[in-house]
Scaffold this active site. Structure first.
Site, PDB file in Angstrom:
ATOM      1  N   GLN A 150      -4.490  -1.366   9.678  1.00 12.54           N
ATOM      2  CA  GLN A 150      -4.398  -2.814   9.109  1.00 12.54           C
ATOM      3  C   GLN A 150      -5.045  -3.845  10.214  1.00 12.54           C
ATOM      4  O   GLN A 150      -4.654  -3.795  11.294  1.00 12.54           O
ATOM      5  CB  GLN A 150      -3.094  -3.060   8.717  1.00 12.54           C
ATOM      6  CG  GLN A 150      -3.160  -4.447   8.087  1.00 12.54           C
ATOM      7  CD  GLN A 150      -3.503  -4.615   6.645  1.00 12.54           C
ATOM      8  OE1 GLN A 150      -3.762  -3.307   6.100  1.00 12.54           O
ATOM      9  NE2 GLN A 150      -4.228  -5.619   6.166  1.00 12.54           N
TER      10      GLN A 150
ATOM     11  N   LYS B  41       0.894  -1.261   0.232  1.00  8.62           N
ATOM     12  CA  LYS B  41      -0.180  -0.025   0.060  1.00  8.62           C
ATOM     13  C   LYS B  41       0.856   1.294   0.050  1.00  8.62           C
ATOM     14  O   LYS B  41       0.695   2.076  -0.607  1.00  8.62           O
ATOM     15  CB  LYS B  41      -0.736   0.133   1.398  1.00  8.62           C
ATOM     16  CG  LYS B  41      -2.035  -1.107   1.148  1.00  8.62           C
ATOM     17  CD  LYS B  41      -2.861  -1.241   2.553  1.00  8.62           C
ATOM     18  CE  LYS B  41      -3.869  -2.572   2.325  1.00  8.62           C
ATOM     19  NZ  LYS B  41      -4.541  -2.864   3.422  1.00  8.62           N
TER      20      LYS B  41
ATOM     21  N   ASP C 274     -10.830   3.241   4.261  1.00 10.64           N
ATOM     22  CA  ASP C 274     -11.108   1.697   4.206  1.00 10.64           C
ATOM     23  C   ASP C 274     -12.311   1.408   3.989  1.00 10.64           C
ATOM     24  O   ASP C 274     -13.065   0.412   3.959  1.00 10.64           O
ATOM     25  CB  ASP C 274     -10.688   1.086   5.726  1.00 10.64           C
ATOM     26  CG  ASP C 274      -9.309   0.142   5.437  1.00 10.64           C
ATOM     27  OD1 ASP C 274      -9.201  -0.425   4.544  1.00 10.64           O
ATOM     28  OD2 ASP C 274      -8.785  -0.152   6.572  1.00 10.64           O
TER      29      ASP C 274
HETATM   30  N1  GUN Z   1      -7.102  -6.740   6.628  1.00 11.87           N
HETATM   31  C1  GUN Z   1      -7.471  -7.454   5.428  1.00 11.87           C
HETATM   32  N2  GUN Z   1      -7.831  -6.772   4.387  1.00 11.87           N
HETATM   33  C2  GUN Z   1      -8.027  -5.583   4.988  1.00 11.87           C
HETATM   34  C3  GUN Z   1      -8.401  -4.097   4.343  1.00 11.87           C
HETATM   35  O1  GUN Z   1      -8.974  -4.180   3.225  1.00 11.87           O
HETATM   36  N3  GUN Z   1      -8.223  -3.157   5.491  1.00 11.87           N
HETATM   37  C4  GUN Z   1      -7.622  -3.209   6.537  1.00 11.87           C
HETATM   38  N4  GUN Z   1      -7.507  -2.087   7.211  1.00 11.87           N
HETATM   39  N5  GUN Z   1      -7.202  -4.415   6.906  1.00 11.87           N
HETATM   40  C5  GUN Z   1      -7.336  -5.404   6.162  1.00 11.87           C
END
Ligand code: GUN
Length: 295
Positions: free
Chosen positions: A98, A54, A121
């Site tokens: 995350q 990311k 998100d």
């Molecule tokens: N863990 C797995 N997928 C995601 C996501 O799209 N966002 C976040 N913050 N954590 C994740």
């Protein structure tokens, strides 16, 4: 007949080029640089690699990105204080914590603490509620990526039988909801299957579009789908390591056999994964535009 491969890598690349141009335009015309912070707590290897990807993508697009890595024993209080700090930082337009978080931290409490205007998100209840109501909001990245992949691949969703396998808050529930919204890319008849579904095969065999987000490697086999189905495989399962130590990934769908029956299918890797990251970038740019009153 072998299926058309729906490449998330290619589609994501095209969207990223659009975003790169948009980021440059924002800088030139408004002196605005979108800012994203990612927060990782602990050392989950999958999370580490997602967060690194990311940040790398953000950097490549000209988005300002900050990465905060905290030890697994970070207290909930300290994490909430960090979220609050970034809620009040004008250079940061998007905050991503995350998931999963270590067990001693209340995930909901942390997600609810993020300013909904910075919730790139799309996990805050304000954004989830707006999504369900069909109002403009930050859409969750993976479901949004699935919709974009279908739309940009020319798959007709209106009136289609869409079967979703998996009911997580991150993928299953929101993707099912988006597919039934009354707008382009939606208008489907949606069935949501989960671990308590009585006859899973009955449902998966009816699907015109099958979206699988169950987190079980190679769970869906060829005899569970109908001829001509479009398959979106959201699964990313680490099934081993190569000699060089790199994780070997498998989807939730047995790709080799199902592709012989499907009209189109996403690969793993190179399917939904790159789209998730790209949609996060899109949300970050949207957050920056909104903060400057540009939309
Ligand atoms: N863990 C797995 N997928 C995601 C996501 O799209 N966002 C976040 N913050 N954590 C994740």
């Amino acid at each position: 007949m072998s299926a058309k491969i729906i490449s998330g890598t290619e589609t994501a690349k095209a969207i990223r080029e659009e975003l790169r141009a948009e980021v440059a335009r924002l800088k030139e015309q408004h002196d605005l640089v979108p800012g994203l912070v990612t927060v990782l707590v602990g050392e989950n290897p999958a999370s580490q690699s997602y967060v690194a990807a990311k940040n790398k993508t953000a950097h490549n697009l000209g988005i300002h990105s900050e990465q905060v890595t905290l030890s697994a024993d970070t207290s909930e209080e300290d994490l909430l204080a960090l979220v609050d700090k970034y809620n009040n930082d004008p250079a940061i337009h998007g905050i991503l914590v995350q998931l999963p978080l270590p067990g001693h931290i209340d995930e909901a409490k942390v997600l609810y603490a993020i300013d909904p205007e910075k919730d790139v998100d799309g996990f805050h209840p304000v954004n989830v509620g707006k999504m369900v109501l069909g109002e403009p909001c930050f859409l969750p990245c993976t479901p949004h990526g699935v919709l974009e992949l279908l739309q940009r691949s020319g798959v007709e969703t209106s009136g289609a039988e869409v079967v979703v396998v998996g009911r997580s808050n991150i993928v299953g529930k929101p993707v099912a909801n988006l597919m039934l919204q009354k707008r382009a890319g939606g208008n489907a008849t949606v069935t949501l299957c989960h671990t308590r579904t009585r006859d899973m095969d009955f449902h998966t065999r009816r699907a015109d579009i099958l979206i699988v987000a169950a987190g079980v490697a190679n769970m869906i086999k060829a005899d569970q789908v109908k001829e001509g189905v479009v398959v979106i495989d959201v699964g990313v399962n680490r099934i081993g390591k190569s000699e060089s130590g790199k994780a070997i990934l498998a989807g939730d769908v047995e790709f080799e056999s199902v592709k012989e029956k499907a009209a189109a299918i996403t690969p793993v890797p190179g399917g939904v994964g790159p789209m998730t990251i790209t949609m996060l970038m899109k949300n970050t740019v949207q957050a920056a535009r909104q903060s400057a009153g540009l939309e």
